[in-house]
Design a protein around this motif. Structure first.
Motif, PDB file in Angstrom:
ATOM      1  N   VAL A 126     -22.517 -21.290  -6.553  1.00 43.59           N
ATOM      2  CA  VAL A 126     -22.629 -21.243  -5.089  1.00 43.59           C
ATOM      3  C   VAL A 126     -23.548 -20.103  -4.666  1.00 43.59           C
ATOM      4  O   VAL A 126     -24.379 -20.264  -3.760  1.00 43.59           O
ATOM      5  N   ALA A 127     -23.446 -18.953  -5.318  1.00 44.99           N
ATOM      6  CA  ALA A 127     -24.308 -17.813  -4.976  1.00 44.99           C
ATOM      7  C   ALA A 127     -25.778 -18.143  -5.222  1.00 44.99           C
ATOM      8  O   ALA A 127     -26.652 -17.736  -4.449  1.00 44.99           O
ATOM      9  N   LYS A 128     -26.076 -18.887  -6.292  1.00 42.06           N
ATOM     10  CA  LYS A 128     -27.475 -19.255  -6.567  1.00 42.06           C
ATOM     11  C   LYS A 128     -27.989 -20.299  -5.590  1.00 42.06           C
ATOM     12  O   LYS A 128     -29.160 -20.290  -5.245  1.00 42.06           O
ATOM     13  N   LEU A 129     -27.117 -21.211  -5.151  1.00 43.95           N
ATOM     14  CA  LEU A 129     -27.532 -22.230  -4.196  1.00 43.95           C
ATOM     15  C   LEU A 129     -27.746 -21.647  -2.801  1.00 43.95           C
ATOM     16  O   LEU A 129     -28.619 -22.103  -2.060  1.00 43.95           O
ATOM     17  N   ILE A 130     -26.933 -20.676  -2.447  1.00 46.07           N
ATOM     18  CA  ILE A 130     -27.024 -20.039  -1.122  1.00 46.07           C
ATOM     19  C   ILE A 130     -27.430 -18.590  -1.348  1.00 46.07           C
ATOM     20  O   ILE A 130     -26.585 -17.713  -1.427  1.00 46.07           O
ATOM     21  N   LYS A 131     -28.721 -18.355  -1.445  1.00 46.09           N
ATOM     22  CA  LYS A 131     -29.212 -17.044  -1.874  1.00 46.09           C
ATOM     23  C   LYS A 131     -29.010 -15.936  -0.848  1.00 46.09           C
ATOM     24  O   LYS A 131     -28.476 -14.893  -1.152  1.00 46.09           O
ATOM     25  N   ASP A 132     -29.438 -16.148   0.358  1.00 46.85           N
ATOM     26  CA  ASP A 132     -29.468 -15.037   1.318  1.00 46.85           C
ATOM     27  C   ASP A 132     -28.565 -15.246   2.532  1.00 46.85           C
ATOM     28  O   ASP A 132     -28.769 -14.605   3.547  1.00 46.85           O
ATOM     29  N   ASP A 133     -27.600 -16.123   2.435  1.00 50.87           N
ATOM     30  CA  ASP A 133     -26.725 -16.395   3.571  1.00 50.87           C
ATOM     31  C   ASP A 133     -25.290 -16.020   3.201  1.00 50.87           C
ATOM     32  O   ASP A 133     -24.471 -16.864   2.855  1.00 50.87           O
ATOM     33  N   GLN A 134     -24.988 -14.722   3.257  1.00 47.36           N
ATOM     34  CA  GLN A 134     -23.682 -14.200   2.844  1.00 47.36           C
ATOM     35  C   GLN A 134     -22.524 -14.795   3.644  1.00 47.36           C
ATOM     36  O   GLN A 134     -21.516 -15.170   3.050  1.00 47.36           O
ATOM     37  N   PRO A 135     -22.625 -14.912   4.973  1.00 46.90           N
ATOM     38  CA  PRO A 135     -21.499 -15.517   5.714  1.00 46.90           C
ATOM     39  C   PRO A 135     -21.217 -16.963   5.282  1.00 46.90           C
ATOM     40  O   PRO A 135     -20.062 -17.367   5.148  1.00 46.90           O
ATOM     41  N   ARG A 136     -22.261 -17.723   5.039  1.00 47.02           N
ATOM     42  CA  ARG A 136     -22.084 -19.112   4.581  1.00 47.02           C
ATOM     43  C   ARG A 136     -21.452 -19.136   3.189  1.00 47.02           C
ATOM     44  O   ARG A 136     -20.560 -19.939   2.915  1.00 47.02           O
ATOM     45  N   TYR A 137     -21.904 -18.245   2.311  1.00 43.48           N
ATOM     46  CA  TYR A 137     -21.336 -18.141   0.963  1.00 43.48           C
ATOM     47  C   TYR A 137     -19.834 -17.850   1.041  1.00 43.48           C
ATOM     48  O   TYR A 137     -19.035 -18.480   0.356  1.00 43.48           O
ATOM     49  N   GLU A 138     -19.451 -16.911   1.884  1.00 41.93           N
ATOM     50  CA  GLU A 138     -18.037 -16.542   2.016  1.00 41.93           C
ATOM     51  C   GLU A 138     -17.201 -17.693   2.572  1.00 41.93           C
ATOM     52  O   GLU A 138     -16.071 -17.914   2.130  1.00 41.93           O
ATOM     53  N   ARG A 139     -17.752 -18.455   3.545  1.00 41.76           N
ATOM     54  CA  ARG A 139     -17.030 -19.613   4.087  1.00 41.76           C
ATOM     55  C   ARG A 139     -16.818 -20.682   3.011  1.00 41.76           C
ATOM     56  O   ARG A 139     -15.729 -21.242   2.881  1.00 41.76           O
ATOM     57  N   ILE A 140     -17.865 -20.952   2.231  1.00 38.93           N
ATOM     58  CA  ILE A 140     -17.762 -21.962   1.173  1.00 38.93           C
ATOM     59  C   ILE A 140     -16.759 -21.519   0.112  1.00 38.93           C
ATOM     60  O   ILE A 140     -15.925 -22.307  -0.343  1.00 38.93           O
ATOM     61  N   MET A 141     -16.817 -20.248  -0.277  1.00 48.32           N
ATOM     62  CA  MET A 141     -15.884 -19.753  -1.295  1.00 48.32           C
ATOM     63  C   MET A 141     -14.443 -19.785  -0.788  1.00 48.32           C
ATOM     64  O   MET A 141     -13.518 -20.076  -1.544  1.00 48.32           O
ATOM     65  N   GLU A 142     -14.250 -19.512   0.488  1.00 44.31           N
ATOM     66  CA  GLU A 142     -12.904 -19.588   1.069  1.00 44.31           C
ATOM     67  C   GLU A 142     -12.392 -21.023   1.022  1.00 44.31           C
ATOM     68  O   GLU A 142     -11.229 -21.266   0.704  1.00 44.31           O
ATOM     69  N   LEU A 143     -13.254 -21.986   1.319  1.00 42.45           N
ATOM     70  CA  LEU A 143     -12.852 -23.399   1.238  1.00 42.45           C
ATOM     71  C   LEU A 143     -12.517 -23.796  -0.198  1.00 42.45           C
ATOM     72  O   LEU A 143     -11.546 -24.524  -0.439  1.00 42.45           O
ATOM     73  N   ILE A 144     -13.302 -23.323  -1.154  1.00 45.08           N
ATOM     74  CA  ILE A 144     -13.037 -23.627  -2.558  1.00 45.08           C
ATOM     75  C   ILE A 144     -11.704 -23.022  -2.989  1.00 45.08           C
ATOM     76  O   ILE A 144     -10.906 -23.656  -3.685  1.00 45.08           O
ATOM     77  N   LYS A 145     -11.439 -21.783  -2.564  1.00 42.78           N
ATOM     78  CA  LYS A 145     -10.156 -21.151  -2.904  1.00 42.78           C
ATOM     79  C   LYS A 145      -8.986 -21.911  -2.293  1.00 42.78           C
ATOM     80  O   LYS A 145      -7.965 -22.113  -2.937  1.00 42.78           O
ATOM     81  N   LYS A 146      -9.155 -22.347  -1.051  1.00 37.47           N
ATOM     82  CA  LYS A 146      -8.072 -23.104  -0.412  1.00 37.47           C
ATOM     83  C   LYS A 146      -7.855 -24.437  -1.128  1.00 37.47           C
ATOM     84  O   LYS A 146      -6.715 -24.864  -1.306  1.00 37.47           O
ATOM     85  N   PHE A 147      -8.928 -25.073  -1.563  1.00 39.29           N
ATOM     86  CA  PHE A 147      -8.797 -26.308  -2.336  1.00 39.29           C
ATOM     87  C   PHE A 147      -8.041 -26.041  -3.637  1.00 39.29           C
ATOM     88  O   PHE A 147      -7.177 -26.825  -4.035  1.00 39.29           O
ATOM     89  N   ALA A 148      -8.369 -24.937  -4.290  1.00 37.14           N
ATOM     90  CA  ALA A 148      -7.684 -24.574  -5.537  1.00 37.14           C
ATOM     91  C   ALA A 148      -6.199 -24.321  -5.276  1.00 37.14           C
ATOM     92  O   ALA A 148      -5.339 -24.730  -6.079  1.00 37.14           O
ATOM     93  N   VAL A 149      -5.873 -23.661  -4.167  1.00 34.35           N
ATOM     94  CA  VAL A 149      -4.469 -23.403  -3.826  1.00 34.35           C
ATOM     95  C   VAL A 149      -3.748 -24.720  -3.554  1.00 34.35           C
ATOM     96  O   VAL A 149      -2.609 -24.918  -3.999  1.00 34.35           O
TER      97      VAL A 149
END
Length: 184
Positions: A91-114
């Motif tokens: 995800v970090a490589k796909l979204i290089k310079d958009d930190q807020p978007r990266y954090e939103r996507i990672m939060e969704l992935i974590k919620k999916f994992a939960v």
């Protein structure tokens, strides 16, 4: 200006979650010291007095089971289970310079994992609950300690319930409230 009732409810739920976590940590410490004491007694009996102690082996096994499962619940509260950062890296490589978007996507992935973890835990809770009912009905006793096997075997059931509670709290309590209450 009035307070938001959902915000107040979320803070109250997080306080309960945090209180349960602190109690779990206390029990993990007590169980750990108890396990060390039982193992010391076992070594003393077996290698110094040359008297094997079956009760100490059995008690150590049951204590270790409680320690591992309660530790898993503590890890669920802190989101400290084994983490494979392959997805983070992709995800970090796909979204290089958009930190807020990266954090939103990672939060969704974590919620999916939960959510996936909760599905498994709820299934385990139901199936294992039926198994414990059979043990209760049969009155199965521990071989050397003489206690009901419900005592050591309920560790899976109780700790699964605690993990479900921590997981649900993770899903429904906003991150800022989790950080605010956990920081206190």
């Amino acid at each position: 200006m009035g307070t938001n009732p959902l915000h107040t409810a979320a803070k109250g739920l997080m306080r309960i979650n945090s209180l349960i976590f602190h109690i779990e940590r206390l029990f993990v410490a007590i169980i750990m010291y108890g396990l060390v004491a039982v193992l010391f007694i076992n070594v003393l009996f077996r290698f110094v007095l040359f008297i094997p102690s079956a009760w100490a082996d059995e008690l150590a096994r049951y204590t270790f089971t409680w320690l591992v499962l309660l530790g898993s619940s503590v890890a669920m509260y802190n989101w400290e289970h084994i983490d494979i950062n392959l997805i983070d890296t992709i995800v970090a490589k796909l979204i290089k310079d958009d930190q807020p978007r990266y954090e939103r996507i990672m939060e969704l992935i974590k919620k999916f994992a939960v959510i996936c973890t909760l599905i498994f835990l709820v299934y385990l809770f139901v199936v294992y609950g039926q198994y414990l009912q059979t043990i209760r009905r049969l009155g199965t006793m521990s071989m050397f300690l003489g206690c009901s096997l419900l005592v050591p075997m309920s560790a899976i059931y109780i700790c699964t319930g605690l993990m479900i509670f921590h997981g649900v709290c993770y899903l429904i309590i906003p991150a800022n409230i989790r950080k605010e209450v956990a920081g206190n």
